[in-house]
Enzyme design. Structure first.
Site, PDB file in Angstrom:
ATOM      1  CD1 TRP A   1     -87.789 -34.738  79.009  1.00 57.62           C
ATOM      2  CD2 TRP A   1     -87.268 -32.965  77.399  1.00 57.62           C
ATOM      3  NE1 TRP A   1     -86.631 -34.669  79.036  1.00 57.62           N
ATOM      4  CE2 TRP A   1     -86.114 -34.374  78.076  1.00 57.62           C
ATOM      5  CE3 TRP A   1     -87.102 -31.965  76.630  1.00 57.62           C
ATOM      6  CZ2 TRP A   1     -84.532 -34.161  76.946  1.00 57.62           C
ATOM      7  CZ3 TRP A   1     -86.031 -32.586  75.578  1.00 57.62           C
ATOM      8  CH2 TRP A   1     -85.399 -33.275  76.062  1.00 57.62           C
TER       9      TRP A   1
ATOM     10  CE1 TYR B   1     -83.246 -36.223  80.510  1.00 56.69           C
ATOM     11  CE2 TYR B   1     -85.559 -35.544  81.611  1.00 56.69           C
ATOM     12  CZ  TYR B   1     -83.604 -34.761  80.800  1.00 56.69           C
ATOM     13  OH  TYR B   1     -83.512 -33.664  81.276  1.00 56.69           O
TER      14      TYR B   1
ATOM     15  CD  GLU C   1     -84.552 -29.196  77.231  1.00 54.43           C
ATOM     16  OE1 GLU C   1     -85.754 -28.797  77.034  1.00 54.43           O
ATOM     17  OE2 GLU C   1     -83.923 -29.816  78.143  1.00 54.43           O
TER      18      GLU C   1
END
Length: 185
Positions: free
Chosen positions: A46, A16, A38
Site C-alpha cells: 500500500w 494516512y 486498491e
C-alpha cells in the site's frame, strides 16, 4: 502515538493511518479513488500506491469518474510511459472499465455501503492475528461488483476498500485511533 501494526515510520503512511484509514467515507469521488487505488495496489504494498497517489490524481483527472470512463486507448498507452504510476496495462484498463461500471450504478455509494447494512462494522480486535484478509461481506461485495461489470475487485481488494473507507473499522485496540473510531468519532 501508538498505531496499528501495519503502519511504519514513513510520514506519508502515518498521516494516512491517522487521518484517513478506517474513517467512514461516503463521498462518491473519494470512494471511487479508493476503489481504483486498491486495484492498482493488487500484488504490491500500500505504501507504494500512497507514494504514487498524487501522480495518479494528476494523470487520472483528479479521479473524475466521467473523464476516466472516457479515456482512450492512446491515453492509456501514454500512461504506460509514466514512471510516476504503476505501469500495468491491465490495471489501467480496469480503471477505465471500473469508471464505466461506476457510472452505470444508480447510486454507487449506497451500493458499496449496502454490504455493511449502511453502517460501519466496528471490530474490536486486540492484535493483528485477529484481523481477517477477507470476510463474507467482502466476498459479497466482490461478487456484486463483478456482476456490475467491475474488474480487479476480488474479495481481498474489497476488504481493503472496506477497511480504508471505514465501512469496517479494523484499528486494533492498542492503536490510538481505535477508541475514537470505535465510539463513532
Amino acid at each position: 502515538m501508538p498505531r496499528c501494526f501495519w503502519c511504519n515510520e514513513d510520514p506519508l503512511y502515518m498521516a494516512y493511518h491517522d487521518q484517513e484509514w478506517g474513517t467512514p467515507l461516503r463521498d462518491a469521488q473519494g470512494l471511487f479513488e479508493l476503489l481504483l487505488l486498491e486495484g492498482f495496489q493488487a500484488g504490491l504494498s500500500w505504501i507504494t500506491v500512497l507514494r504514487k497517489r498524487e501522480r495518479y490524481r494528476e494523470v487520472l483527472f483528479g479521479f473524475d469518474v466521467q473523464r476516466v470512463a472516457q479515456m482512450s486507448d492512446a491515453e492509456i498507452d501514454q500512461l504506460m510511459l509514466d514512471p510516476g504510476i504503476i505501469r500495468n496495462r491491465l490495471k489501467l484498463n480496469a480503471a477505465r472499465r471500473n469508471a464505466q461500471a461506476w457510472l452505470a450504478l444508480e447510486d454507487p455509494v449506497a451500493f458499496l455501503w449496502s454490504f455493511v447494512d449502511n453502517r460501519p462494522v466496528i471490530n474490536h480486535f486486540k492484535d493483528r492475528s485477529e484481523v481477517p484478509a477477507i470476510t463474507p461481506q467482502a466476498v459479497a461485495m466482490s461478487k456484486g461488483l463483478k456482476k456490475a461489470g467491475f474488474t480487479f475487485v476480488g474479495p481481498t481488494i474489497c476488504y481493503a476498500l472496506m477497511q480504508a473507507s471505514g465501512m469496517v473499522m479494523d484499528h486494533t485496540q492498542d492503536c490510538d485511533r481505535y477508541a475514537q473510531l470505535a465510539n463513532g468519532g
